[in-house]
Motif scaffolding. Structure first.
Motif, short mmCIF file in Angstrom:
data_model
loop_
_atom_site.label_atom_id
_atom_site.label_comp_id
_atom_site.label_asym_id
_atom_site.label_seq_id
_atom_site.Cartn_x
_atom_site.Cartn_y
_atom_site.Cartn_z
N GLY A 1 -1.29 18.81 11.29
CA GLY A 1 -1.00 19.33 9.96
C GLY A 1 -0.74 18.28 8.91
O GLY A 1 -0.20 18.59 7.83
N PHE A 2 -1.13 17.02 9.17
CA PHE A 2 -0.94 15.94 8.21
C PHE A 2 -2.31 15.49 7.68
O PHE A 2 -3.16 15.02 8.45
N ALA A 3 -2.52 15.60 6.39
CA ALA A 3 -3.77 15.18 5.77
C ALA A 3 -3.77 13.68 5.49
O ALA A 3 -2.70 13.05 5.43
N ASP A 4 -4.95 13.11 5.34
CA ASP A 4 -5.04 11.69 5.00
C ASP A 4 -4.24 11.38 3.74
O ASP A 4 -3.62 10.31 3.62
N GLU A 5 -4.23 12.32 2.80
CA GLU A 5 -3.51 12.12 1.54
C GLU A 5 -2.01 11.98 1.77
O GLU A 5 -1.31 11.30 0.99
N ASP A 6 -1.50 12.61 2.83
CA ASP A 6 -0.08 12.48 3.14
C ASP A 6 0.26 11.04 3.52
O ASP A 6 1.34 10.53 3.20
N TYR A 7 -0.68 10.40 4.21
CA TYR A 7 -0.46 9.02 4.63
C TYR A 7 -0.65 8.04 3.46
O TYR A 7 0.12 7.08 3.31
N THR A 8 -1.64 8.28 2.63
CA THR A 8 -1.83 7.38 1.49
C THR A 8 -0.65 7.49 0.53
O THR A 8 -0.23 6.50 -0.07
N ALA A 9 -0.09 8.70 0.39
CA ALA A 9 1.09 8.87 -0.46
C ALA A 9 2.28 8.10 0.10
O ALA A 9 3.19 7.71 -0.65
N ALA A 10 2.28 7.90 1.41
CA ALA A 10 3.35 7.14 2.05
C ALA A 10 3.12 5.63 2.01
O ALA A 10 3.96 4.86 2.48
N GLY A 11 1.96 5.23 1.49
CA GLY A 11 1.67 3.80 1.36
C GLY A 11 0.75 3.25 2.42
O GLY A 11 0.48 2.04 2.45
N ALA A 12 0.24 4.11 3.31
CA ALA A 12 -0.68 3.65 4.36
C ALA A 12 -2.11 3.60 3.83
O ALA A 12 -2.44 4.22 2.81
N SER A 13 -2.95 2.88 4.55
CA SER A 13 -4.38 2.82 4.24
C SER A 13 -5.15 3.61 5.28
O SER A 13 -4.75 3.65 6.46
N ILE A 14 -6.24 4.24 4.86
CA ILE A 14 -7.07 5.02 5.76
C ILE A 14 -8.32 4.23 6.11
O ILE A 14 -9.01 3.72 5.22
N LEU A 15 -8.58 4.10 7.42
CA LEU A 15 -9.79 3.43 7.89
C LEU A 15 -10.74 4.47 8.48
O LEU A 15 -10.29 5.47 9.05
N ASP A 16 -12.02 4.21 8.37
CA ASP A 16 -13.02 5.21 8.75
C ASP A 16 -13.12 5.43 10.25
O ASP A 16 -13.40 6.54 10.70
#
Length: 371
Positions: A44-59
């Protein structure tokens, strides 16, 4: 430190090794966090939840493994993941090596520093990173066992709580630790007649004092175990020896004394199972039959309730993850002997005694690895 969290690839595994809350705390502490795209969706955690927390998304997972100094996961690395591990890298996850020689050998070959959630200890002698999932699995066990008992699934067709004029199901729980206590509470709450078997007199006194008449407690002698297994509609295996293979407490021969269609739920299957006839299954195909007895032996039971499990696990692992990232694994383990107890492999060495005994592999003292 660069902390990486890949998407879990084990069959029907929806948990994720790092919550957005954990990512936020790691970033606030000055670390870089990289998450594989879609890793948290199942919980239930979207990528946007992580970017909002300051993380980076890798493919891709390849990018996470290639660039991360510490890889944080939930389940043991699968074969394709183990091929990406390298010496000097830290792996922080559940491992359950005692029942898994191929994984143990691959981790040693990779040279990775592998710290297992399930062998980290605490001052009270507990297992603080295993406890949350033990609580979840224990509470799930009567639920999945009740489903297994349904006639359409091959079971006896017995309702846990019965109805007026018809008695409830009889449930035996082997082991009165975290898993067994939670399983017994839920089974009793469903209206079943529950008996917990354990060999620790202090634990039996504790259960009797705290739970009173909620469920019965008996000593786990061979005679008592055989008697209860034979008369029960459901038997839940909840025995744990930290880091070691689970003992086989019910033989195939004893299945012949059980009621046709009775259900076995083996929560110890991650460690090889505590029934002689146990073999790991998946959420896709969780049940199989041996000699008329239905077996539920899913190796990642908490994955069925991925959001609850992920948050509970993240609450427990986050302080240890931050200690490793802040200090480096050697200093963190040197400062905390309970975290050092989690060290299972380092630079080609096996460092956990119970695993060495189970697999007949030479073991190096973990203290020597941090010296």
């Amino acid at each position: 430190m660069r902390i990486g969290c890949p998407r879990e690839i084990k069959n029907q595994e929806y948990r994720v090794g790092m919550t957005p809350a954990a990512a936020r705390d790691a970033v606030a502490a000055g670390h870089e966090v990289v998450i594989e795209a879609g890793a948290g969706v199942g919980a239930g955690f979207a990528d946007e939840d992580y970017t909002a927390a300051g993380a980076s998304i890798l493919d891709t997972a390849e990018e996470v493994f290639e660039t991360a100094e510490m890889v944080v996961k939930v389940k043991e690395p699968q074969a394709e993941e183990r091929a990406r591990l390298r010496e000097g890298q830290i792996l922080f996850t559940y491992l359950h090596l005692a029942a898994d020689r191929p994984q143990t050998e691959d981790l040693m070959k990779s040279g990775v520093t592998a710290i297992a959630y399930e062998t980290v200890t605490d001052r009270a002698g507990g297992l603080p990173l295993l406890a949350p999932m033990s609580e979840v699995a224990g509470r799930l066990a009567p639920q999945v066992g009740a489903w297994t008992l349904q006639k359409a699934n091959g079971g006896r067709g017995v309702l846990m709580g019965g109805v007026p004029g018809v008695g409830p199901a009889k449930v035996a729980v082997i082991g009165g630790g975290v898993v067994g206590t939670h399983a017994a509470r839920i089974a009793a709450g469903m209206g079943a007649e529950v008996t917990v078997l354990d060999k620790s007199l202090p634990r039996m006194r504790y259960l009797d004092d705290v739970f009173g008449s909620t469920f019965r407690v008996r000593y786990a002698s061979g005679e008592n175990t055989e008697e209860l297994v034979a008369e029960s509609d459901m038997v839940i295996g909840a025995v744990l020896i930290p880091g070691a293979a689970a003992p086989k407490l019910v033989t195939r021969e004893q299945l012949g004394s059980m009621k046709p269609g009775a259900a076995i739920v083996d929560v110890a299957i991650d460690q090889g199972g505590c029934f002689e006839t146990s073999k790991a299954t998946t959420h896709d195909d969780p049940i199989y039959e041996v000699d008329g007895i239905m077996h539920y032996c899913v190796a990642n039971m908490p994955g069925a309730v991925a959001r609850t499990s992920t948050i509970a696990l993240g609450n427990a692992t986050m302080p240890f993850m931050l200690a490793i990232a802040n200090k480096g694994w050697k200093q963190a383990c040197a400062d905390d002997p309970h975290l050092l107890a989690g060290l299972n492999t380092h630079a080609g060495h096996l460092t956990y005694e119970a695993v060495g005994r189970a697999l007949d592999i030479e073991v190096s003292a973990p203290a020597d690895m941090v010296g």
